[in-house]
Design a protein around this motif. Sequence first.
Motif, PDB file in Angstrom:
ATOM      1  N   ASP A 193       0.837  -1.190   0.000  1.00  0.00           N
ATOM      2  CA  ASP A 193       0.000   0.000   0.000  1.00  0.00           C
ATOM      3  C   ASP A 193       0.878   1.248   0.000  1.00  0.00           C
ATOM      4  OD1 ASP A 193      -2.227  -1.541   0.008  1.00  0.00           O
ATOM      5  OD2 ASP A 193      -2.851  -1.088   2.058  1.00  0.00           O
ATOM      6  N   ALA A 194       0.273   2.361  -0.388  1.00  0.00           N
ATOM      7  CA  ALA A 194       1.011   3.619  -0.486  1.00  0.00           C
ATOM      8  C   ALA A 194       0.524   4.618   0.552  1.00  0.00           C
ATOM      9  CB  ALA A 194       0.865   4.211  -1.891  1.00  0.00           C
ATOM     10  N   ALA A 195       1.401   5.512   0.921  1.00  0.00           N
ATOM     11  CA  ALA A 195       1.070   6.641   1.781  1.00  0.00           C
ATOM     12  C   ALA A 195       1.542   7.902   1.067  1.00  0.00           C
ATOM     13  CB  ALA A 195       1.742   6.519   3.144  1.00  0.00           C
ATOM     14  N   VAL A 196       0.690   8.911   1.013  1.00  0.00           N
ATOM     15  CA  VAL A 196       1.017  10.139   0.294  1.00  0.00           C
ATOM     16  C   VAL A 196       1.389  11.219   1.297  1.00  0.00           C
ATOM     17  CG1 VAL A 196       0.197  11.910  -1.287  1.00  0.00           C
ATOM     18  CG2 VAL A 196      -0.493   9.520  -1.625  1.00  0.00           C
ATOM     19  N   PHE A 197       2.587  11.745   1.132  1.00  0.00           N
ATOM     20  CA  PHE A 197       3.080  12.815   1.992  1.00  0.00           C
ATOM     21  C   PHE A 197       3.093  14.130   1.216  1.00  0.00           C
ATOM     22  CE2 PHE A 197       4.700   8.998   3.923  1.00  0.00           C
ATOM     23  CZ  PHE A 197       4.665   9.260   5.291  1.00  0.00           C
ATOM     24  N   ALA A 198       2.943  15.221   1.947  1.00  0.00           N
ATOM     25  CA  ALA A 198       3.013  16.557   1.352  1.00  0.00           C
ATOM     26  C   ALA A 198       3.975  17.394   2.185  1.00  0.00           C
ATOM     27  CB  ALA A 198       1.634  17.214   1.313  1.00  0.00           C
ATOM     28  N   ASN A 204      14.981   4.289   4.815  1.00  0.00           N
ATOM     29  CA  ASN A 204      15.115   2.834   4.700  1.00  0.00           C
ATOM     30  C   ASN A 204      14.272   2.358   3.530  1.00  0.00           C
ATOM     31  OD1 ASN A 204      15.196   0.042   4.926  1.00  0.00           O
ATOM     32  ND2 ASN A 204      15.147   0.071   7.160  1.00  0.00           N
ATOM     33  N   GLU A 205      14.918   2.193   2.384  1.00  0.00           N
ATOM     34  CA  GLU A 205      14.174   1.831   1.184  1.00  0.00           C
ATOM     35  C   GLU A 205      13.761   0.371   1.161  1.00  0.00           C
ATOM     36  OE1 GLU A 205      16.261   3.179  -2.275  1.00  0.00           O
ATOM     37  OE2 GLU A 205      15.588   5.265  -1.953  1.00  0.00           O
ATOM     38  N   PHE A 206      14.246  -0.427   2.126  1.00  0.00           N
ATOM     39  CA  PHE A 206      13.724  -1.784   2.256  1.00  0.00           C
ATOM     40  C   PHE A 206      12.313  -1.754   2.855  1.00  0.00           C
ATOM     41  CE2 PHE A 206      18.321  -2.518   2.298  1.00  0.00           C
ATOM     42  CZ  PHE A 206      18.428  -3.483   1.313  1.00  0.00           C
ATOM     43  N   ILE A 207      12.001  -0.696   3.588  1.00  0.00           N
ATOM     44  CA  ILE A 207      10.665  -0.529   4.166  1.00  0.00           C
ATOM     45  C   ILE A 207       9.746   0.190   3.199  1.00  0.00           C
ATOM     46  CG2 ILE A 207       9.342   0.367   6.117  1.00  0.00           C
ATOM     47  CD1 ILE A 207      11.360  -1.870   6.784  1.00  0.00           C
ATOM     48  N   ALA A 208      10.231   1.284   2.603  1.00  0.00           N
ATOM     49  CA  ALA A 208       9.398   2.053   1.664  1.00  0.00           C
ATOM     50  C   ALA A 208      10.289   2.915   0.792  1.00  0.00           C
ATOM     51  CB  ALA A 208       8.397   2.931   2.412  1.00  0.00           C
ATOM     52  N   THR A 209       9.855   3.108  -0.433  1.00  0.00           N
ATOM     53  CA  THR A 209      10.485   4.066  -1.336  1.00  0.00           C
ATOM     54  C   THR A 209       9.491   5.198  -1.572  1.00  0.00           C
ATOM     55  OG1 THR A 209       9.716   2.746  -3.213  1.00  0.00           O
ATOM     56  CG2 THR A 209      11.980   2.395  -2.474  1.00  0.00           C
ATOM     57  N   VAL A 210      10.012   6.347  -1.974  1.00  0.00           N
ATOM     58  CA  VAL A 210       9.152   7.510  -2.183  1.00  0.00           C
ATOM     59  C   VAL A 210       9.514   8.158  -3.510  1.00  0.00           C
ATOM     60  CG1 VAL A 210      10.711   9.024  -0.866  1.00  0.00           C
ATOM     61  CG2 VAL A 210       8.288   9.658  -1.145  1.00  0.00           C
ATOM     62  N   ASP A 211       8.491   8.571  -4.258  1.00  0.00           N
ATOM     63  CA  ASP A 211       8.754   9.162  -5.562  1.00  0.00           C
ATOM     64  C   ASP A 211       8.823  10.690  -5.461  1.00  0.00           C
ATOM     65  OD1 ASP A 211       6.145  10.154  -5.481  1.00  0.00           O
ATOM     66  OD2 ASP A 211       5.347   8.707  -6.905  1.00  0.00           O
ATOM     67  N   THR A 214       6.788  12.913  -6.084  1.00  0.00           N
ATOM     68  CA  THR A 214       5.574  13.612  -5.660  1.00  0.00           C
ATOM     69  C   THR A 214       5.281  13.427  -4.177  1.00  0.00           C
ATOM     70  OG1 THR A 214       4.058  11.768  -6.113  1.00  0.00           O
ATOM     71  CG2 THR A 214       4.614  13.220  -7.956  1.00  0.00           C
ATOM     72  N   GLY A 215       6.090  12.616  -3.489  1.00  0.00           N
ATOM     73  CA  GLY A 215       5.838  12.358  -2.076  1.00  0.00           C
ATOM     74  C   GLY A 215       5.005  11.125  -1.816  1.00  0.00           C
ATOM     75  N   SER A 216       4.750  10.334  -2.846  1.00  0.00           N
ATOM     76  CA  SER A 216       3.995   9.090  -2.675  1.00  0.00           C
ATOM     77  C   SER A 216       4.955   7.970  -2.311  1.00  0.00           C
ATOM     78  CB  SER A 216       3.227   8.746  -3.954  1.00  0.00           C
ATOM     79  OG  SER A 216       2.527   7.534  -3.808  1.00  0.00           O
ATOM     80  N   ALA A 217       4.743   7.383  -1.129  1.00  0.00           N
ATOM     81  CA  ALA A 217       5.628   6.330  -0.628  1.00  0.00           C
ATOM     82  C   ALA A 217       4.964   4.972  -0.801  1.00  0.00           C
ATOM     83  CB  ALA A 217       5.964   6.567   0.840  1.00  0.00           C
ATOM     84  N   THR A 218       5.694   4.035  -1.383  1.00  0.00           N
ATOM     85  CA  THR A 218       5.213   2.668  -1.566  1.00  0.00           C
ATOM     86  C   THR A 218       5.949   1.754  -0.587  1.00  0.00           C
ATOM     87  OG1 THR A 218       4.770   3.052  -3.905  1.00  0.00           O
ATOM     88  CG2 THR A 218       4.934   0.766  -3.184  1.00  0.00           C
ATOM     89  N   THR A 219       5.171   0.964   0.137  1.00  0.00           N
ATOM     90  CA  THR A 219       5.761   0.119   1.173  1.00  0.00           C
ATOM     91  C   THR A 219       6.240  -1.202   0.602  1.00  0.00           C
ATOM     92  OG1 THR A 219       3.562  -0.729   1.754  1.00  0.00           O
ATOM     93  CG2 THR A 219       4.354   1.183   2.971  1.00  0.00           C
ATOM     94  N   HIS A 220       7.326  -1.729   1.188  1.00  0.00           N
ATOM     95  CA  HIS A 220       7.932  -2.973   0.715  1.00  0.00           C
ATOM     96  C   HIS A 220       8.134  -4.008   1.820  1.00  0.00           C
ATOM     97  CE1 HIS A 220       8.647  -0.882  -3.041  1.00  0.00           C
ATOM     98  NE2 HIS A 220       9.333   0.049  -2.407  1.00  0.00           N
ATOM     99  N   GLY A 221       8.088  -3.601   3.055  1.00  0.00           N
ATOM    100  CA  GLY A 221       8.320  -4.535   4.149  1.00  0.00           C
ATOM    101  C   GLY A 221       7.931  -3.928   5.470  1.00  0.00           C
ATOM    102  N   GLY A 234       8.544  13.020   7.910  1.00  0.00           N
ATOM    103  CA  GLY A 234       7.416  12.338   8.506  1.00  0.00           C
ATOM    104  C   GLY A 234       7.800  10.892   8.738  1.00  0.00           C
ATOM    105  N   GLN A 235       7.130  10.249   9.657  1.00  0.00           N
ATOM    106  CA  GLN A 235       7.454   8.866  10.008  1.00  0.00           C
ATOM    107  C   GLN A 235       6.427   7.921   9.395  1.00  0.00           C
ATOM    108  OE1 GLN A 235      10.227   8.308  11.490  1.00  0.00           O
ATOM    109  NE2 GLN A 235      10.159   6.147  12.013  1.00  0.00           N
ATOM    110  N   LEU A 236       6.903   6.918   8.692  1.00  0.00           N
ATOM    111  CA  LEU A 236       6.049   5.899   8.096  1.00  0.00           C
ATOM    112  C   LEU A 236       6.324   4.567   8.780  1.00  0.00           C
ATOM    113  CD1 LEU A 236       4.092   4.773   5.973  1.00  0.00           C
ATOM    114  CD2 LEU A 236       6.024   4.618   4.387  1.00  0.00           C
ATOM    115  N   VAL A 237       5.276   3.983   9.345  1.00  0.00           N
ATOM    116  CA  VAL A 237       5.382   2.691  10.012  1.00  0.00           C
ATOM    117  C   VAL A 237       4.566   1.675   9.226  1.00  0.00           C
ATOM    118  CG1 VAL A 237       4.904   1.381  12.122  1.00  0.00           C
ATOM    119  CG2 VAL A 237       5.715   3.744  12.275  1.00  0.00           C
ATOM    120  N   VAL A 238       5.187   0.558   8.900  1.00  0.00           N
ATOM    121  CA  VAL A 238       4.491  -0.541   8.245  1.00  0.00           C
ATOM    122  C   VAL A 238       4.312  -1.637   9.289  1.00  0.00           C
ATOM    123  CG1 VAL A 238       4.465  -2.140   6.311  1.00  0.00           C
ATOM    124  CG2 VAL A 238       5.609   0.077   6.071  1.00  0.00           C
ATOM    125  N   ASP A 239       3.080  -1.782   9.752  1.00  0.00           N
ATOM    126  CA  ASP A 239       2.763  -2.729  10.820  1.00  0.00           C
ATOM    127  C   ASP A 239       1.701  -3.679  10.288  1.00  0.00           C
ATOM    128  OD1 ASP A 239       2.522  -4.038  13.208  1.00  0.00           O
ATOM    129  OD2 ASP A 239       1.345  -2.473  14.193  1.00  0.00           O
TER     130      ASP A 239
END
Length: 301
Positions: free
Chosen positions: A103-108, A130-137, A139-146, A163-168
């Motif tokens: 899933d993705a999270a959009v940051f501004a 940590n790009e093993f957890i998420a990458t961000v493009d 536009t600020g859209s982060a895609t989760t990987h782990g 901003g802090q992104l947690v994948v739980d």
Amino acid sequence: MASVEVTPGAGTLVSFGGSLQLSATARNAAGTALSATFTWTSSNSSVATVDASGSVVAVSDGNSSITATALGVGSNLVTVTVAQAVGAVEVTPADVTIIAVGDAAVFAATTTDALGNVMDGQVFEWSSSNEFIATVDATGSATTHGAGSTSITATTAGISGSGQLVVDPVPVARLEMPESVGVGVQVSVDALLLTAGSGSVAGAFAFTVSFDPSVLQYNTATAADYVRLIFDNIVGSVRMVASAPTGMAGSVTVATLVFDVVGGAGSSTDLEVSIDTLIEALTFNDLTANGVGETRSLMIQ
């Protein structure tokens, strides 16, 4: 009075509303300072204003010449440059939690100068700690990987905010089914398990699919080879236990449920799937309700 001198001879303001105090001194031909009342002027008050005390306030980007006059004698020109600069970057949301890998999270990001005035038109460079957890493009859209956490950072003009992104991950159940079927037929419904990858949600899960028994009646089910199933068929619902293999990732079909359509034309039912983690594997005991399900509607035509 021979001359009027204003100091400092130039200045730069980097925040709208920021101020610079100027000082004027009147002198006679011998260079002796004289007491005088000065009239202050700004050549461009849309860029900077100046009051009767010589305090210059920034209004907008640009240049303005400030002068002081006493008894008809003008001062040197003091050039004040207003160049609004980034003082802070704020990333929103400040904290976000994602429960399904992929899933993705959009940051501004917004920028302000040192006095908190919002600055528009900034271009940001986005990065993930940590790009093993998420990458961000871009536009600020982060895609989760782990599973885990990462800081999503926006940088412009050398200033950064994060901003802090947690994948739980939690188990997620979905249904794949048609939106409508005819009277007196059978309908197949796929119960899907969406995993978080890396085996982070591997284990035993209880699925419950609820429906209106006046519209549908459970007939049978087939399961994937590696999924162990225990069925508990009660009126209006089917419960099943699936044991997910370690390391399973992505979306898998746990079972395909077949229902007989017993409702008449124009009837409908919601099919609701819920999913719970099992503490005691492969039984319906000790459920931990931490999964995410969904509801789908079926129309009988």
